[in-house]
Structure formats: structure tokens, C-alpha cells
Design a protein around this motif. Structure first.
Motif, PDB file in Angstrom:
ATOM      1  N   VAL A   1      40.359  28.910  42.501  1.00  0.00           N
ATOM      2  CA  VAL A   1      41.643  28.984  41.523  1.00  0.00           C
ATOM      3  C   VAL A   1      42.256  29.853  41.221  1.00  0.00           C
ATOM      4  O   VAL A   1      42.261  30.719  40.695  1.00  0.00           O
ATOM      5  CB  VAL A   1      40.764  28.213  39.994  1.00  0.00           C
ATOM      6  CG1 VAL A   1      42.027  27.872  38.869  1.00  0.00           C
ATOM      7  CG2 VAL A   1      39.889  27.441  40.227  1.00  0.00           C
TER       8      VAL A   1
ATOM      9  N   PRO B   1      40.630  26.607  34.567  1.00  0.00           N
ATOM     10  CA  PRO B   1      41.427  26.409  35.195  1.00  0.00           C
ATOM     11  C   PRO B   1      39.966  28.282  35.427  1.00  0.00           C
ATOM     12  O   PRO B   1      39.877  28.453  36.398  1.00  0.00           O
ATOM     13  CB  PRO B   1      42.517  27.041  35.357  1.00  0.00           C
ATOM     14  CG  PRO B   1      43.092  25.488  34.556  1.00  0.00           C
ATOM     15  CD  PRO B   1      42.445  26.374  33.245  1.00  0.00           C
TER      16      PRO B   1
ATOM     17  N   TYR C   1      44.764  24.865  43.834  1.00  0.00           N
ATOM     18  CA  TYR C   1      43.150  24.753  44.191  1.00  0.00           C
ATOM     19  C   TYR C   1      42.828  24.616  45.691  1.00  0.00           C
ATOM     20  O   TYR C   1      43.660  24.407  45.901  1.00  0.00           O
ATOM     21  CB  TYR C   1      42.641  23.237  43.361  1.00  0.00           C
ATOM     22  CG  TYR C   1      42.927  23.783  41.622  1.00  0.00           C
ATOM     23  CD1 TYR C   1      42.332  23.702  40.761  1.00  0.00           C
ATOM     24  CD2 TYR C   1      43.640  22.888  41.280  1.00  0.00           C
ATOM     25  CE1 TYR C   1      42.675  23.680  39.711  1.00  0.00           C
ATOM     26  CE2 TYR C   1      44.281  23.049  39.779  1.00  0.00           C
ATOM     27  CZ  TYR C   1      43.181  23.480  38.844  1.00  0.00           C
ATOM     28  OH  TYR C   1      43.817  23.712  37.938  1.00  0.00           O
TER      29      TYR C   1
END
Length: 191
Positions: free
Chosen positions: A102, A150, A92
Motif C-alpha cells: 500500500v 491502509p 494498492y
């Protein structure tokens, strides 16, 4: 900076990544290092790799031999990469005016951006709290982003703070935000 055993890994700006042996403090010694392309701003570790936020992207460094670290992979990001944290197979990244990026790091030799969430300010730092990324977003305060998927992160909320949000640490219930001359701000992130 990140600590692993008796080694400290330092993002040394124009000096790249430095590996320092701290076995017998206060005597410390640089035992290895590797130049990074631009300016090493932050580092996060796994067992065998260092992930370096290097202003224009993420550099992946093999640290299996701390005396001879080597860059084995990289990924460019849209803006200036200033911070990185790792959770599982994802990195991240705080990426200035491009917010949160991400990256899938399951193959360290070939990291790739899989998701992003723009923020209203300039992302300076990131910390994780469960399935949330807390982003210190400069003049736009703290942004809380749901990263449970994500590949599709989404902003859950944000809070203004006095001054600029420059750095952040997080627990399950609170974010601790460095606000420059305004000191430390504590934000409840349970709602």
C-alpha cells in the motif's frame, strides 16, 4: 490498460506507457508515450496522473499533456510489481511474493509504502471492494485483505480455487477470479 475520455493508456511492457487517441474508432493513433525503467505491466489513472506497475516498483507519470507524458515520481517495491489500483490517496499494488503493498500517493512526486500484507502465494492482481483488497494470489487462490487502515492491512480470509488465480475483479459482494484453463471462478466475499 485504462480509459480516460478519448484516450487509452496502455501498459506496453517493454514499450513503457503508451497514450492512444481513440476519438474516431476504428482509426486510432499513438499520441504520446514514455519509457518506464523495466516493464510496464499495469496502469491506473487519476485526473492528471498515470500510476504504472513497472515490475520493480510504481512509476508516477504526469499526463496533464497526453502528448508529452513524463515520469515525476517512483517508489521501489520489495518484489515484482504486477498490478495497481487507486483509491483516494492510496495505490494498492500486487507485488508477487511480497503480497500487497500500500503506497501513499498524496504527493505524486514522492509515493511511499505505508503498509503491506504478505500473502501465501504470488500476488498477480488486485481489485478493491469497499475497504477490502481482493488479491489474485497465484496457486494460493484468492486472498481478501482488510485495508480499512491502509497503514495496517490484515488478511480477512482466503479461498483456494482450481488452477492459479491470475486476475481479479470485484463488486461489493463477489470477486471474479480468472483461473487460467479452469476459467472464471465467482467467490462470495460477503462473509
Amino acid at each position: 490498460m485504462a480509459l480516460s475520455g478519448s484516450r487509452v493508456y496502455v501498459a506496453d511492457r517493454s514499450g513503457g506507457l503508451q497514450v492512444i487517441d481513440v476519438t474516431t474508432p476504428p482509426s486510432v493513433a499513438i499520441v504520446g508515450g514514455v519509457d518506464t525503467p523495466i516493464e510496464a505491466r499495469s496502469v491506473a489513472l487519476t485526473a492528471t496522473h498515470a500510476f504504472v506497475a513497472d515490475y520493480l516498483g510504481l512509476q508516477v507519470v504526469d499526463i496533464a499533456d497526453p502528448a508529452n507524458p513524463s515520469i515525476i515520481g517512483s517508489a521501489s517495491t520489495p518484489d515484482l510489481t504486477t498490478d495497481v489500483v487507486i483509491a483516494g490517496t492510496y495505490a494498492y499494488v500486487a507485488d508477487s511474493s511480497s503480497g500487497l503493498q500500500v503506497l501513499d500517493i498524496s504527493n505524486p512526486a514522492s509515493p511511499s509504502i505505508v503498509g503491506d500484507e504478505d500473502t501465501p502465494g504470488s500476488a498477480k492482481a488486485v481489485a478493491l471492494s469497499g475497504s477490502y483488497a481482493c488479491v489474485a494470489d497465484g496457486s494460493s487462490g484468492l486472498q481478501v485483505i482488510d485495508v480499512s487502515d491502509p497503514a495496517d492491512p490484515g488478511t480477512s480470509g482466503g479461498v483456494s480455487i482450481p488452477g492459479d488465480a491470475l486476475d481479479v475483479a470485484a463488486t461489493a459482494t463477489h470477486a471474479y477470479v480468472a483461473a487460467g484453463s479452469y476459467g472464471l471462478r465467482v467467490v462470495d466475499i460477503t462473509d
